[in-house]
Design a protein around this motif. Structure first.
Motif, PDB file in Angstrom:
ATOM      1  N   SER A   7       0.188  -9.654   0.242  1.00 38.41           N
ATOM      2  CA  SER A   7       0.727 -10.470  -0.845  1.00 38.41           C
ATOM      3  C   SER A   7       0.825  -9.668  -2.129  1.00 38.41           C
ATOM      4  O   SER A   7       1.826  -9.744  -2.843  1.00 38.41           O
ATOM      5  N   THR A  55      -3.748 -13.715  13.275  1.00 37.13           N
ATOM      6  CA  THR A  55      -4.593 -13.855  12.094  1.00 37.13           C
ATOM      7  C   THR A  55      -6.020 -14.120  12.543  1.00 37.13           C
ATOM      8  O   THR A  55      -6.256 -14.703  13.594  1.00 37.13           O
ATOM      9  N   LEU A  92      -4.424 -10.577   4.139  1.00 37.97           N
ATOM     10  CA  LEU A  92      -3.215 -11.229   3.637  1.00 37.97           C
ATOM     11  C   LEU A  92      -3.076 -11.002   2.140  1.00 37.97           C
ATOM     12  O   LEU A  92      -1.972 -10.806   1.635  1.00 37.97           O
ATOM     13  N   TYR A  97       5.302 -16.418  -3.561  1.00 36.34           N
ATOM     14  CA  TYR A  97       4.141 -16.687  -2.707  1.00 36.34           C
ATOM     15  C   TYR A  97       4.457 -17.700  -1.609  1.00 36.34           C
ATOM     16  O   TYR A  97       4.062 -17.512  -0.457  1.00 36.34           O
ATOM     17  N   GLY A 152       3.624 -17.583   8.467  1.00 37.97           N
ATOM     18  CA  GLY A 152       3.541 -18.671   9.438  1.00 37.97           C
ATOM     19  C   GLY A 152       4.529 -18.491  10.582  1.00 37.97           C
ATOM     20  O   GLY A 152       4.181 -18.676  11.753  1.00 37.97           O
ATOM     21  N   GLN A 198       4.236 -17.151   2.437  1.00 41.55           N
ATOM     22  CA  GLN A 198       3.421 -17.968   3.339  1.00 41.55           C
ATOM     23  C   GLN A 198       4.260 -18.469   4.518  1.00 41.55           C
ATOM     24  O   GLN A 198       3.796 -18.508   5.656  1.00 41.55           O
ATOM     25  N   GLN A 199       5.491 -18.849   4.241  1.00 45.16           N
ATOM     26  CA  GLN A 199       6.403 -19.287   5.296  1.00 45.16           C
ATOM     27  C   GLN A 199       6.653 -18.144   6.287  1.00 45.16           C
ATOM     28  O   GLN A 199       6.641 -18.350   7.500  1.00 45.16           O
TER      29      GLN A 199
END
Length: 109
Positions: free
Chosen positions: A30, A59, A26, A41, A49, A45-46
């Motif tokens: 990123s 993951t 990740l 960031y 998810g 992350q959203q």
């Protein structure tokens, strides 16, 4: 036409995961997305998810790193919508992988 920027970010992540045959940390995804200033960031992350919840990405944790893999459902979705990613973004992703290939593989060992 894309409905939201989130859709593009999801497609970028799926495209990145589909371009390699090994899990990507990740942190590496990123690094690329934040370096290119596509989004921030929290939004990333959203996106991760939502992709995980939709079973497009899996993951796993290894050595305190979160590794991402594209699923078959993610590949099918990408195949359908890949043309919504600009050629410029695709080229930037391929250049990133070319520059970082050794580092990306090293992350797994």
């Amino acid at each position: 036409m894309l409905q939201t920027p989130l859709t593009l970010y999801k497609l970028i992540v799926l495209y990145m995961l589909n371009r390699v045959n090994f899990p990507i940390a990740l942190a590496q995804i990123s690094e690329f997305i934040l370096e290119k200033e596509y989004t921030n960031y929290l939004t990333l992350q959203q996106v991760i998810g939502e992709l995980t919840d939709a079973n497009m990405v899996t993951t796993q944790t290894a050595n305190n790193r979160t590794l991402l893999n594209i699923t078959e459902e993610g590949r099918e979705t990408l195949n359908y919508f890949e043309n919504n990613i600009s050629e410029t973004i695709k080229k930037e992703i391929l250049e990133y992988f070319k520059e970082k290939e050794f580092e990306l593989r090293n992350e797994l060992s």
